[in-house]
Design an enzyme around this catalytic site. Structure first.
Site, PDB file in Angstrom:
ATOM      1  N   LYS A  18       0.826  -1.209   0.000  1.00 50.78           N
ATOM      2  CA  LYS A  18       0.000   0.000   0.000  1.00 50.78           C
ATOM      3  C   LYS A  18       0.866   1.268   0.000  1.00 50.78           C
ATOM      4  O   LYS A  18       0.441   2.310  -0.482  1.00 50.78           O
ATOM      5  CB  LYS A  18      -0.943  -0.009   1.191  1.00 50.78           C
ATOM      6  CG  LYS A  18      -1.777  -1.304   1.232  1.00 50.78           C
ATOM      7  CD  LYS A  18      -3.226  -1.069   1.300  1.00 50.78           C
ATOM      8  CE  LYS A  18      -4.107  -2.284   1.091  1.00 50.78           C
ATOM      9  NZ  LYS A  18      -3.596  -3.626   1.341  1.00 50.78           N
TER      10      LYS A  18
HETATM   11  C1  LIG Z   1      -4.194  -4.757   0.789  1.00 45.57           C
HETATM   12  C2  LIG Z   1      -3.328  -5.977   0.671  1.00 45.57           C
HETATM   13  C3  LIG Z   1      -3.609  -7.001  -0.258  1.00 45.57           C
HETATM   14  C4  LIG Z   1      -4.834  -6.966  -1.162  1.00 45.57           C
HETATM   15  O1  LIG Z   1      -4.735  -5.986  -2.151  1.00 45.57           O
HETATM   16  P1  LIG Z   1      -6.057  -5.493  -2.939  1.00 45.57           P
HETATM   17  O2  LIG Z   1      -5.627  -4.328  -3.741  1.00 45.57           O
HETATM   18  O3  LIG Z   1      -7.058  -5.140  -1.876  1.00 45.57           O
HETATM   19  O4  LIG Z   1      -6.517  -6.639  -3.776  1.00 45.57           O
HETATM   20  C5  LIG Z   1      -2.727  -8.067  -0.348  1.00 45.57           C
HETATM   21  N1  LIG Z   1      -1.653  -8.160   0.466  1.00 45.57           N
HETATM   22  C6  LIG Z   1      -1.360  -7.213   1.377  1.00 45.57           C
HETATM   23  C7  LIG Z   1      -0.167  -7.398   2.252  1.00 45.57           C
HETATM   24  C8  LIG Z   1      -2.173  -6.087   1.510  1.00 45.57           C
HETATM   25  O5  LIG Z   1      -1.879  -5.143   2.443  1.00 45.57           O
END
Ligand SMILES: *Cc1c(COP(=O)(O)O)cnc(C)c1O
Length: 471
Positions: free
Chosen positions: A112
């Protein structure tokens, strides 16, 4: 670039407008009016560019005319300067023809950060020009909140209030939020679960006078700018592996469908992406959809990969819009039906098109632990649960595609972020990187609140007003 709503009833906006709006007024999601298409020889000129330069180049068509490429480059250089790896998103070979794209070298150790670090600077840039101030409210089960706080702390034009469910995030995740003592950050621990937090945020947005008073905004994954900021790393990996003169395939551990949507976008922009695989845990709505056109809501079960514990993948609506030939009326009708029945009636032709490109791979907790162990024993690579699911989906692609297709699995979090799962799988707790080594000693600051809209709004208001008054 102008943006239209997937449900067709919101005023189109420019990039700055969708950055600030998040969700469209008609309940839809903003999508670009037309996808930029990049020719093969144009792609070839981008090989070898450093990450911020490539990011600015690829985001520029989406951001024009609100923000120009030189400005984007300055923001991107600043956003990625603090990453723990000079390549920003390094590609690590873990087997023959299988690569991990490590997206976890940012300040909060999850993918993120890749989008959020840029988003924070985009907010400041756009608000700085208008002189406005916004209050970002968000609900988190862990990773989104910490990434937002790390990106927005000490930004001059934004106040941030993040709701997390008390006692339900991991200690690393909580501390990454609550040890940021910047005056524009407020952490609220809510007695309740993640859905309660999310409902409170939705209720604050639905409270029109409150929304206006505090100029509320959101940085959750339905914000278009986050998808845009995730596009460059897929292109970065594909170009490094020989695209556009070699096909690639991406495997992505998926929750809200935001990350994998960006992988789909580079295909739409002209890179030869042969296939996409979605990794899921027991909360497998997307895998069920791809296997049998069964997009039906079930209760969410907690798992070892909490950032993928979702009941509905909100960003799927953007793909649905494309699958339906950009027919907003049909999207609106299908999404209304989905809300009332809990089952999405995706037309058969659209489902067939989706399942020809995407495949789903599901691992329950036991399979995840086994996959982490097997991968470590065979290759020495240490993957936390989300990344291990991504790599397992990558193995599936490798087994089903011709050997000349380069398979890239997104590694979305650093193993130190999930020490309990790692200890269970491998018998050790991976150390935190140096920048976070003292996380367990740092002072925490947060308030607790009941699951009560009035009480939460009072806290958010007090927080925003305190910062609005010049010192
Ligand atoms: C948010 C997240 C995901 C999922 O990603 P999306 O964009 O919601 O599909 C997968 N792995 C981690 C570590 C995350 O923080």
């Amino acid at each position: 670039m102008r943006y239209v709503s997937t449900r067709g009833e919101a005023e189109p906006r420019d990039f700055a407008g969708v950055l600030m709006a998040g969700l469209a007024e008609d309940g839809g999601l903003f999508v670009p009016e037309a996808w930029p298409l990049i020719a093969a020889d144009q792609w070839r000129t981008m090989r070898g560019l450093d990450y911020p330069t490539l990011a600015a180049r690829l985001i520029a068509p989406f951001a024009a005319p609100s923000i120009d490429e030189p400005t984007l480059l300055g923001l991107a250089r600043d956003a990625y300067a603090g990453f723990g790896h000079p390549a920003v998103a390094p590609l690590v070979q873990i087997d023959r023809n299988l690569f991990a794209l490590e997206l976890f070298h940012g300040p909060t150790l999850a993918f993120k950060d890749m989008a959020m670090q840029l988003l924070g600077r985009l907010f400041d840039h756009v608000l700085g020009e208008s002189g406005a101030r916004v209050t970002i409210v968000g609900a988190t089960s862990g990773d989104t909140g910490s990434a937002a706080i790390a990106a927005l702390c000490d930004r001059t034009c934004v106040d941030v209030a993040i709701l997390h469910p008390q006692g339900r995030t991991s200690e690393v995740q909580r501390r990454q939020m609550t040890t940021v003592l910047a005056s524009n950050i407020s952490n609220i621990a809510v007695t309740g679960n993640f859905d309660d937090c999310q409902d409170l945020v939705k209720a604050m947005f639905a409270d029109a006078p409150f929304r206006r008073e505090l100029n509320l905004s959101a940085v959750n994954s339905i914000n278009w700018a986050r998808v845009a900021a995730q596009i460059p790393y897929y292109a970065y990996a594909a170009l490094a592996l020989g695209a556009p003169d070699r096909e690639v395939a991406f495997a992505v551990p998926t929750g809200n469908f935001g990350n994998v949507l960006a992988a789909w976008a580079v295909r739409r922009m002209g890179l030869p992406v042969r296939a996409l695989a979605i990794g899921a845990n027991v909360n497998d709505i997307l895998a069920r959809f791809l296997a049998a056109n069964d997009m039906s809501i079930r209760a969410v079960t907690p798992s070892l990969s909490p950032s993928m514990d979702i009941g509905v993948s909100s960003n799927f609506e953007r793909l649905l819009f494309e699958l339906l030939g950009r027919d907003a009326g049909r999207v609106r009708q299908i999404m209304t039906g989905f809300r009332t029945t809990g089952r999405m009636a995706v037309p058969d032709a659209a489902w067939r098109e989706a399942s020809a490109l995407f495949s789903g791979v599901t691992l329950d907790d036991e399979a995840v632990i086994a996959a982490i162990r097997e991968l470590h024993a065979r290759t020495g690579y240490v993957a936390e649960p989300h990344s291990a699911i991504g790599i397992a989906a990558g193995e599936h692609l490798r087994a089903t595609l011709p050997p000349e297709v380069a398979v890239v699995a997104a590694a979305t979090a650093h193993p130190a972020k999930f020490p309990d799962a790692m200890e269970r799988a491998l018998g050790f707790r991976p150390p935190l990187p140096a920048a976070l080594a003292d996380l367990y000693e740092r002072e925490e600051r947060y308030v607790t609140a009941d699951n009560d809209l009035g009480a939460i709004e009072a806290l958010v208001r007090a927080h925003a007003l305190r910062n609005a008054v010049p010192a």
